[in-house]
Design a protein around this motif. Structure first.
Motif: not given
Length: 104
Positions: A76-78, A80-82, A84-85, A88
């Motif tokens: 994950s790039k950052d 926030k994206s981690r 979110k993943k 999910e």
């Protein structure tokens, strides 16, 4: 070699972002249900003492996910994206009732 760290500048820049309970309420709730279903015992109070990035990283590593899912979280790039993943992935595990009795 030509090396570019452009995609990873966030890694150090916001490392000490504080943990805000609302950021992880849903994740903690889903993880508690998942861990309970699978018989894991976790000391949640220690996790809440860390910053957001450390808490997400610990949860990602300690969770009973596949190697592919953990790799996806690692890449994950950052933060926030981690997060979110992670949400999910948890959604798919929460829907599973772990009652599959298929023998291979």
């Amino acid at each position: 070699c030509k090396v570019s760290y452009q995609n990873y500048l966030y890694d150090q820049a916001n490392r000490d972002e504080p943990l805000i309970n609302k950021d992880l309420d849903k994740i903690f709730s889903d993880l508690k249900n998942l861990f309970k279903k699978q018989g894991y015992v976790v000391d949640w109070s220690d996790l809440k003492k860390n910053d957001l990035a450390s808490t997400l990283n610990t949860l990602s590593m300690a969770s009973p996910f596949s190697l592919e899912e953990k790799q996806m979280l690692l890449e994950s790039k950052d933060v926030k994206s981690r997060r979110k993943k992670l949400e999910e992935i948890l959604r798919t595990y929460i829907l599973d009732d772990f009652s599959n009795t298929t023998v291979q």
